[in-house]
Design an enzyme around this catalytic site. Structure first.
Site, short mmCIF file in Angstrom:
data_model
loop_
_atom_site.label_atom_id
_atom_site.label_comp_id
_atom_site.label_asym_id
_atom_site.label_seq_id
_atom_site.Cartn_x
_atom_site.Cartn_y
_atom_site.Cartn_z
N GLU A 61 0.89 -1.20 0.00
CA GLU A 61 -0.01 0.09 -0.08
C GLU A 61 0.81 1.11 -0.01
OE1 GLU A 61 -2.26 -3.22 2.68
OE2 GLU A 61 -0.16 -2.69 2.00
N CYS A 87 -2.12 -3.96 7.02
CA CYS A 87 -1.81 -4.22 8.37
C CYS A 87 -2.09 -2.96 9.36
CB CYS A 87 -0.22 -4.58 8.47
SG CYS A 87 0.69 -3.16 8.08
#
Length: 375
Positions: A61, A87
């Site tokens: 990301e 995460c």
């Protein structure tokens, strides 16, 4: 609109993210292989893309956000297609869910929840708390297959164990005199090296080391770092001059017994020696698998002889077989695994074929072992 005039749907973008995730194979260990594509709110323009880098470096990301910034793209209200839940914990990097929220994204489409107990839905919860819409399920099967070892380590506490065997079509891996090079062709050997390259570690036994003196490194496939080599060597018989020490990678030797002098000689060559004695003066294979998981091994690639293959199968330590079958009959010789003799067919190791493909002149068969408790 897409360049070809067709509308690009969510499936297209998730396929792009999965292709990026595949590029993290051999790079991201022990972290999962994740890809991310950030797309405009109307779903028609790519704004940024990335995949997970080496451990301690940026996740998918963050790479995609950096790529979008580098292209001068505004990601506010955009959609991120990502192959695993972003995460939510501070490991060696900051939480990706917070970075996506800070960037002002409007929606996250993720294949799967992260099985890591430190994440496990918290990433999604934090995205939703920040007002970001979350959808899951797209590309789930492909993402899980790509990260089968990571899921195994997180859920079961052991690696996903894949046993590679090259054999004749009648199941012989070598002639009675021990000759085995080469039963299968060049294409199958190169394909086998590609499977070695995606493993968190390669495992062999002392029998193979003494018989063949192999290097067991990755030479026929691109690799960023060589996977560690694991040797099951109950009595510490690995020669300090063995070819396996010539590759630049960690060597982990598991023993049950053997003298201090033998251990020091191997440690001088850079090997890490662990003693895990089990019954009969052999290495405790189940304890070894747990230890390898603690070392961050997701997928364990086994290339051993029929004795160790048999022990691993008999003790239920194998999840998948990677078989290369050559179009030839060898008659008597050395088989794939010493697991018998069985008195009843019910005692057989039951398999489920998952794929059969020609590789050059040979056949590659992938089969999972039934009843391993990991659907």
């Amino acid at each position: 609109m897409a360049h070809n005039g067709a509308m690009r749907g969510p499936d297209h973008w998730m396929q792009e993210a999965l292709a990026l995730a595949a590029r993290a194979v051999g790079v991201s260990e022990p972290n999962p292989r994740v890809g991310c594509v950030i797309v405009s709110a109307d779903g028609q323009r790519e704004l940024g893309r990335g995949h997970t880098q080496a451990a301690g470096q940026a996740h998918a990301e963050i790479m995609a956000l950096r790529d979008a910034a580098g292209r001068g793209m505004d990601v506010r209200g955009a959609t991120a297609f990502v192959t695993l839940e972003p995460c939510a914990h501070h490991g060696r990097t900051g939480p990706c869910c917070d970075a996506l929220a800070a960037a002002g994204l409007g929606r996250v489409v993720a294949s799967l929840a992260d099985p890591n107990p430190l994440v496990a839905g918290q990433g999604f919860a934090r995205l939703q708390a920040a007002g970001i819409a979350v959808e899951t399920g797209l590309g789930a099967q492909a993402s899980r297959a790509l990260n089968i070892g990571f899921f195994s380590r997180m859920v079961r506490g052991v690696p996903w164990v894949r046993m590679k065997i090259a054999a004749s079509v009648d199941g012989q891996t070598a002639l009675e005199n021990g000759r085995s090079q080469w039963i299968t062709g060049e294409a199958a050997r190169a394909d086998g090296h590609a499977w070695r390259a995606r493993a968190g570690a390669v495992l062999t036994g002392i029998g193979t080391v003494l018989e063949d003196d192999p290097r067991l490194d990755v030479r026929l496939a691109p690799v960023t770092v060589q996977p560690p080599l694991v040797v099951v060597d109950s009595r510490l018989q690995t020669p300090s001059g063995a070819a396996l020490f010539h590759a630049q990678r960690p060597v982990w030797i598991y023993a049950a017994e053997g003298g201090a002098a033998a251990q020091s000689a191997l440690e001088e060559r850079g090997a890490t020696v662990s003693r895990l004695p089990g019954p009969g003066g052999k290495v405790d294979l189940a304890a070894m698998m747990k230890d390898l998981a603690q070392r961050g091994v997701n997928e364990l690639h086994v290339e051993a002889g029929f004795k160790l293959n048999g022990s691993l199968l008999r003790e239920g330590q194998v999840d998948e077989l990677l078989l290369y079958l050559a179009p030839r009959l060898l008659g008597s010789g050395m088989g794939m695994a010493h697991i018998g003799p069985l008195q009843e067919l019910a005692g057989a190791v039951a398999l489920e074929f998952t794929s059969v493909e020609p590789i050059g002149a040979d056949l590659r068969v992938l089969a999972t072992v039934k009843g391993r408790g990991f659907p």
